[in-house]
Write a protein that holds these residues in place. Structure first.
Motif, PDB file in Angstrom:
ATOM      1  N   THR A  46       0.811  -1.212   0.000  1.00 20.58           N
ATOM      2  CA  THR A  46       0.000   0.000   0.000  1.00 20.58           C
ATOM      3  C   THR A  46       0.847   1.266   0.000  1.00 20.58           C
ATOM      4  O   THR A  46       0.625   2.173  -0.806  1.00 20.58           O
ATOM      5  N   GLU A  47       1.823   1.351   0.894  1.00 18.66           N
ATOM      6  CA  GLU A  47       2.640   2.565   1.000  1.00 18.66           C
ATOM      7  C   GLU A  47       3.525   2.750  -0.224  1.00 18.66           C
ATOM      8  O   GLU A  47       3.722   3.874  -0.697  1.00 18.66           O
ATOM      9  N   GLU A  48       4.046   1.669  -0.769  1.00 13.33           N
ATOM     10  CA  GLU A  48       4.866   1.733  -1.985  1.00 13.33           C
ATOM     11  C   GLU A  48       4.042   2.283  -3.157  1.00 13.33           C
ATOM     12  O   GLU A  48       4.501   3.159  -3.906  1.00 13.33           O
ATOM     13  N   PHE A  49       2.826   1.776  -3.317  1.00 14.38           N
ATOM     14  CA  PHE A  49       1.933   2.240  -4.374  1.00 14.38           C
ATOM     15  C   PHE A  49       1.618   3.724  -4.169  1.00 14.38           C
ATOM     16  O   PHE A  49       1.682   4.535  -5.088  1.00 14.38           O
ATOM     17  N   ARG A  50       1.298   4.071  -2.958  1.00  7.37           N
ATOM     18  CA  ARG A  50       0.978   5.468  -2.626  1.00  7.37           C
ATOM     19  C   ARG A  50       2.137   6.396  -2.999  1.00  7.37           C
ATOM     20  O   ARG A  50       1.922   7.453  -3.595  1.00  7.37           O
ATOM     21  N   GLU A  51       3.352   6.030  -2.675  1.00 10.01           N
ATOM     22  CA  GLU A  51       4.521   6.859  -2.986  1.00 10.01           C
ATOM     23  C   GLU A  51       4.699   7.027  -4.494  1.00 10.01           C
ATOM     24  O   GLU A  51       5.014   8.125  -4.969  1.00 10.01           O
ATOM     25  N   ARG A  52       4.487   5.956  -5.250  1.00 11.23           N
ATOM     26  CA  ARG A  52       4.597   6.044  -6.708  1.00 11.23           C
ATOM     27  C   ARG A  52       3.535   6.990  -7.274  1.00 11.23           C
ATOM     28  O   ARG A  52       3.809   7.772  -8.181  1.00 11.23           O
ATOM     29  N   VAL A  53       2.325   6.887  -6.747  1.00 12.00           N
ATOM     30  CA  VAL A  53       1.235   7.741  -7.229  1.00 12.00           C
ATOM     31  C   VAL A  53       1.509   9.204  -6.874  1.00 12.00           C
ATOM     32  O   VAL A  53       1.318  10.093  -7.714  1.00 12.00           O
ATOM     33  N   ILE A  54       1.979   9.465  -5.670  1.00  8.28           N
ATOM     34  CA  ILE A  54       2.279  10.844  -5.263  1.00  8.28           C
ATOM     35  C   ILE A  54       3.335  11.445  -6.190  1.00  8.28           C
ATOM     36  O   ILE A  54       3.211  12.605  -6.610  1.00  8.28           O
ATOM     37  N   GLY A  66      -7.087   4.732 -14.501  1.00  8.34           N
ATOM     38  CA  GLY A  66      -7.290   3.707 -13.482  1.00  8.34           C
ATOM     39  C   GLY A  66      -8.176   4.202 -12.358  1.00  8.34           C
ATOM     40  O   GLY A  66      -8.497   5.387 -12.278  1.00  8.34           O
ATOM     41  N   ASN A  67      -8.558   3.290 -11.485  1.00 11.70           N
ATOM     42  CA  ASN A  67      -9.480   3.607 -10.408  1.00 11.70           C
ATOM     43  C   ASN A  67      -8.782   3.710  -9.058  1.00 11.70           C
ATOM     44  O   ASN A  67      -8.399   4.781  -8.648  1.00 11.70           O
ATOM     45  N   TYR A  68      -8.702   2.599  -8.346  1.00  9.17           N
ATOM     46  CA  TYR A  68      -8.109   2.552  -7.006  1.00  9.17           C
ATOM     47  C   TYR A  68      -8.667   3.693  -6.136  1.00  9.17           C
ATOM     48  O   TYR A  68      -7.907   4.499  -5.598  1.00  9.17           O
ATOM     49  N   PRO A  69     -10.002   3.773  -5.967  1.00 13.77           N
ATOM     50  CA  PRO A  69     -10.582   4.892  -5.220  1.00 13.77           C
ATOM     51  C   PRO A  69     -10.346   4.829  -3.716  1.00 13.77           C
ATOM     52  O   PRO A  69     -10.602   5.812  -3.021  1.00 13.77           O
ATOM     53  N   SER A  70      -9.844   3.703  -3.217  1.00  7.44           N
ATOM     54  CA  SER A  70      -9.649   3.566  -1.771  1.00  7.44           C
ATOM     55  C   SER A  70      -8.179   3.588  -1.366  1.00  7.44           C
ATOM     56  O   SER A  70      -7.872   3.535  -0.179  1.00  7.44           O
ATOM     57  N   ASN A  71      -7.275   3.614  -2.337  1.00  6.79           N
ATOM     58  CA  ASN A  71      -5.855   3.662  -2.000  1.00  6.79           C
ATOM     59  C   ASN A  71      -5.089   4.364  -3.114  1.00  6.79           C
ATOM     60  O   ASN A  71      -5.678   4.900  -4.033  1.00  6.79           O
ATOM     61  N   GLY A  72      -3.772   4.361  -3.005  1.00  5.06           N
ATOM     62  CA  GLY A  72      -2.980   5.014  -4.039  1.00  5.06           C
ATOM     63  C   GLY A  72      -3.175   6.516  -4.056  1.00  5.06           C
ATOM     64  O   GLY A  72      -3.269   7.126  -5.112  1.00  5.06           O
ATOM     65  N   ALA A  73      -3.224   7.114  -2.860  1.00  7.69           N
ATOM     66  CA  ALA A  73      -3.385   8.565  -2.743  1.00  7.69           C
ATOM     67  C   ALA A  73      -4.634   9.045  -3.483  1.00  7.69           C
ATOM     68  O   ALA A  73      -4.617  10.066  -4.172  1.00  7.69           O
ATOM     69  N   ALA A  74      -5.714   8.321  -3.322  1.00  5.67           N
ATOM     70  CA  ALA A  74      -6.953   8.620  -4.044  1.00  5.67           C
ATOM     71  C   ALA A  74      -7.458  10.040  -3.794  1.00  5.67           C
ATOM     72  O   ALA A  74      -7.880  10.726  -4.721  1.00  5.67           O
TER      73      ALA A  74
END
Length: 179
Positions: A46-54, A66-74
């Motif tokens: 989760t945190e790795e994905f979030r950092e990439r998205v940020i 893409g979606n990911y409405p609940s994670n990935g710095a949504a």
């Protein structure tokens, strides 16, 4: 129009649309699937994905597919976007879309997918798309409720609407931001 979210069910045509929109506008695409998946279809933490998205969201312009409405710095993605495009297509259209996609690219890695994640037949994925309207769509509807009045929201219920929208952009009859 400089920071665009393209959302909707798998098989709806959002990746193809994002790629074509990028060709018209010159705005680079960012695939959330490519940021989320690791080779061999291994999910990111989760945190790795979030950092990439940020890191991607911090760029001056993007078309994020893409979606990911609940994670990935949504929340940050929604906050930073100026336009949200939603593919709200019927189940049949999305199921047909994934079947065509699998038939055309089975065993190959699609351009918007992470390296080492070839197209495959995945019954769990079929189930995800089949139940999308009941299980995932309500999450997106709630996500969209957080949009601000200054953000543009476009909803397509058929691929022909998306094609028409792109045609208008290409002809210059719709405004496009400069990145």
């Amino acid at each position: 129009m400089q920071r665009i979210l393209v959302m909707g069910s798998s098989g709806s045509g959002k990746s193809t649309f994002a790629r074509r929109l990028s060709e018209i506008t010159g705005i680079p695409t960012v695939s959330l699937d490519a940021l989320f998946w690791k080779p061999g279809w291994v999910a990111s933490h989760t945190e790795e994905f979030r950092e990439r998205v940020i890191e991607a969201v911090d760029q001056p312009c993007w078309i994020m597919d893409g979606n990911y409405p609940s994670n990935g710095a949504a929340e940050l993605r929604r906050q930073r976007s100026d336009t949200v495009i939603w593919f709200d297509l019927p189940r049949f259209a999305c199921m047909l879309g994934i079947l065509k996609r699998i038939a055309g690219s089975y065993g190959q890695v699609r351009p918007e997918m992470a390296e080492g994640c070839p197209e495959k037949i995945d019954l769990e994925f079929f189930r995800y798309v089949w139940t999308y309207r009941e299980r995932q769509r309500p999450k997106l509807v709630r996500y969209f409720e957080g949009l601000r009045p200054d953000q543009s929201f476009v909803c397509f219920t058929a691929r022909a609407e998306a094609d028409h929208y792109l045609s208008e952009l290409a002809l210059g009859t719709k405004p496009v931001g400069i990145c």
